[in-house]
Design a protein around this motif. Structure first.
Motif, PDB file in Angstrom:
ATOM      1  N   CYS A  37       0.838  -1.194   0.000  1.00  0.00           N
ATOM      2  CA  CYS A  37       0.000   0.000   0.000  1.00  0.00           C
ATOM      3  C   CYS A  37       0.873   1.243   0.000  1.00  0.00           C
ATOM      4  O   CYS A  37       2.096   1.157   0.058  1.00  0.00           O
ATOM      5  CB  CYS A  37      -1.011  -0.015   1.137  1.00  0.00           C
ATOM      6  SG  CYS A  37      -0.432   0.681   2.678  1.00  0.00           S
ATOM      7  N   HIS A  58       2.713  -4.884   6.060  1.00  0.00           N
ATOM      8  CA  HIS A  58       1.853  -4.837   7.254  1.00  0.00           C
ATOM      9  C   HIS A  58       0.433  -5.325   6.969  1.00  0.00           C
ATOM     10  O   HIS A  58      -0.447  -5.172   7.788  1.00  0.00           O
ATOM     11  CB  HIS A  58       1.821  -3.405   7.817  1.00  0.00           C
ATOM     12  CG  HIS A  58       1.336  -2.408   6.816  1.00  0.00           C
ATOM     13  ND1 HIS A  58       2.161  -1.798   5.906  1.00  0.00           N
ATOM     14  CD2 HIS A  58       0.092  -1.956   6.558  1.00  0.00           C
ATOM     15  CE1 HIS A  58       1.457  -0.993   5.137  1.00  0.00           C
ATOM     16  NE2 HIS A  58       0.194  -1.081   5.498  1.00  0.00           N
ATOM     17  N   GLU A  59       0.202  -5.895   5.763  1.00  0.00           N
ATOM     18  CA  GLU A  59      -1.149  -6.382   5.416  1.00  0.00           C
ATOM     19  C   GLU A  59      -1.029  -7.869   5.102  1.00  0.00           C
ATOM     20  O   GLU A  59      -1.041  -8.276   3.957  1.00  0.00           O
ATOM     21  CB  GLU A  59      -1.683  -5.603   4.207  1.00  0.00           C
ATOM     22  CG  GLU A  59      -1.728  -4.096   4.442  1.00  0.00           C
ATOM     23  CD  GLU A  59      -2.231  -3.300   3.244  1.00  0.00           C
ATOM     24  OE1 GLU A  59      -2.570  -3.907   2.206  1.00  0.00           O
ATOM     25  OE2 GLU A  59      -2.286  -2.063   3.342  1.00  0.00           O
ATOM     26  N   GLU A 142      -6.366  -5.624   7.084  1.00  0.00           N
ATOM     27  CA  GLU A 142      -5.712  -4.456   7.691  1.00  0.00           C
ATOM     28  C   GLU A 142      -6.236  -3.148   7.093  1.00  0.00           C
ATOM     29  O   GLU A 142      -6.645  -2.257   7.833  1.00  0.00           O
ATOM     30  CB  GLU A 142      -4.188  -4.580   7.605  1.00  0.00           C
ATOM     31  CG  GLU A 142      -3.434  -3.595   8.511  1.00  0.00           C
ATOM     32  CD  GLU A 142      -3.198  -2.241   7.892  1.00  0.00           C
ATOM     33  OE1 GLU A 142      -2.862  -1.301   8.625  1.00  0.00           O
ATOM     34  OE2 GLU A 142      -3.351  -2.087   6.669  1.00  0.00           O
TER      35      GLU A 142
HETATM   36 ZN   LIG Z   1      -1.454  -0.377   4.340  1.00  0.00          ZN
END
Ligand SMILES: [Zn+2]
Ligand SMILES: [Zn+2]
Length: 340
Positions: A37, A58-59, A142
Motif C-alpha cells: 500500500c 503490514h497487510e 488491515e
Molecule cells: Zn497499508
C-alpha cells in the motif's frame, strides 16, 4: 528465509535472513500473501516511523506455522491475519484507553519485521483467526480495519451525504463502510475510470471522474452534483496535498472533512480560518487502526464489506521493485499483493 530488507531509505535487497523463531506468547506465520500500500511507498522514502534494517509489509495473511510457549488458542495450519500495531500499555495515553496515541507505538512492517518475507513472527495478542475466508479477502483485513477506524472516528450522521475522494482499494472500503454506518448517499471521485467502475460494482451510489489537473472545475462539478451545498462528509483518501486543500471547499456548512490519505510529512495546505469559523467546519484526522480488526473481519465475513476483484496485480518477493513501480504509476493497479 527470503525477505525484502531495507538498510536505508530507498536501499533494499531481497535476500536470505535467518527464519525467526517465536518466543513465549508469540507465533510464527507462514506468509500466504501480503498487500502493498501507499504506506510502503512512504517507508521506501524513509518516512512513516521507518527503523532500519527494516522488513516492510503490514497487510499479512498466512497460516500458523509454529507456536511459541504458552500460546494455546491457535492451531498449526490455521489461516490468520496479523494486526501490525502494538501499544505499550504503560504510557499516559495507553492508561487513558487511547492506545492508538501510544507514545511507544510499534508496528510490524515499520518498526519491527513485517510480512514481505516467507515467515513473520507476531505476538498472539495481535493475531486473529481468518479461518474460512478467501485469502484474497483476508489480505484486505488491515486496510479494512483502518477504514473501520476512520468510520468510528467520523461517526456519520444518519442520512448524511458523503464524498470519498480517491478510488483505490482504501477509498472503496471507506465508501462502503460510510454507507453502512448511516450515510444516505456516497459519491466516490477519482481520475481512473476502471477504479470508479469497480466502486460502482461494489455498490457506491455515484461516481465522478476527476481531472485533478483542473481542480477548480472538479470542485464546481462536484458541488453541482451535491445539489449545490456540498457534502456533510468529505474524506480525502488520496494523501495528495492540493486535493486535500480543495476538499475543504466541498464540505457542506457544519460538515466534516477527514484527512485519511497519508501525505508527505513535509506537505502543507492552506485553509481559511474564516471559512472554518463562519461555516462551522470540522477537520478530523484518522490514523491507522489498533482495535478494529475484529470489526473488520466481521464485516468481511458477512459480505457487508465487499472486496471482489480489488486485487489486480501479484508479484513475487524478488519482484518487489516492479511492485513498487506499478503502485507508483497508479493508473493500472488497484490492490497489489506480494506472494512469497
Ligand atoms: Zn497499508
Ligand atoms: Zn503506550
Amino acid at each position: 528465509m527470503k525477505a525484502v530488507v531495507y538498510d536505508a531509505p530507498r536501499e533494499f535487497s531481497v535476500r536470505n535472513v535467518p527464519t525467526p523463531e517465536p518466543r513465549p506468547h508469540e507465533l510464527r506465520i507462514h506468509v500466504t500473501q501480503t498487500g502493498l500500500c501507499r504506506t510502503d511507498l512512504h517507508l521506501h522514502e524513509g518516512q512513516f516511523l521507518a527503523v532500519y534494517p527494516m522488513i516492510p509489509g503490514h497487510e499479512v495473511v498466512g497460516v500458523v506455522d509454529r507456536l511459541g510457549a504458552e500460546v494455546d488458542q491457535f492451531e498449526i495450519g490455521e489461516q490468520v491475519v496479523i494486526n501490525p500495531n502494538a501499544y505499550c500499555g504503560r504510557c499516559s495515553f495507553c492508561r487513558e484507553g487511547r492506545p492508538l496515541h501510544c507514545r511507544y507505538l510499534q508496528g510490524l512492517g515499520t518498526t519491527l519485521p513485517g510480512g514481505f518475507a516467507e515467515y513473520e513472527v507476531a505476538p498472539a495478542t495481535q493475531v486473529f483467526s481468518a479461518a474460512g475466508l478467501q485469502p484474497d479477502t483476508a489480505v484486505l483485513t488491515e486496510p479494512a480495519a483502518c477504514a473501520m477506524h476512520g468510520v468510528r472516528v467520523l461517526r456519520p450522521t444518519p442520512g448524511s451525504k458523503a464524498l470519498v475522494i480517491g478510488a483505490g482499494s482504501t477509498g472503496i472500503l471507506l465508501a462502503q463502510l460510510v454507507a453502512s454506518a448511516g450515510a444516505a448517499h456516497v459519491t466516490v471521485a477519482a481520475p481512473v475510470d476502471f477504479q470508479l467502475r469497480r466502486a460502482e460494482a461494489l455498490g457506491v451510489d455515484a461516481t465522478y471522474q476527476m481531472d485533478r489537473d483542473s481542480l477548480a472545475d472538479d470542485i464546481e462539478a462536484l458541488l453541482k452534483l451535491s445539489d449545490g451545498e456540498g457534502y456533510d462528509i468529505v474524506i480525502d483518501a488520496t494523501g495528495i496535498a492540493r486535493v486535500i486543500e480543495a476538499s475543504v471547499s466541498l464540505v457542506r456548512d457544519g460538515g466534516t472533512a477527514v484527512f485519511y490519505g497519508v501525505t508527505d510529512e513535509n506537505d502543507r495546505v492552506q485553509v481559511s480560518p474564516y471559512e472554518i469559523f463562519r461555516r462551522e467546519l470540522t477537520i478530523r484526522g484518522s490514523f491507522a487502526e489498533i482495535d478494529t480488526f475484529s470489526a473488520a473481519l466481521a464485516a468481511l465475513r458477512s459480505g457487508r464489506l465487499r472486496t471482489d476483484r480489488l486485487i489486480t496485480h501479484r508479484f513475487r518477493l524478488d519482484e518487489y521493485a516492479d511492485a513498487l513501480a506499478t503502485l507508483r504509476a497508479g493508473t493500472s493497479a488497484h490492490k497489489i499483493v506480494i506472494t512469497p
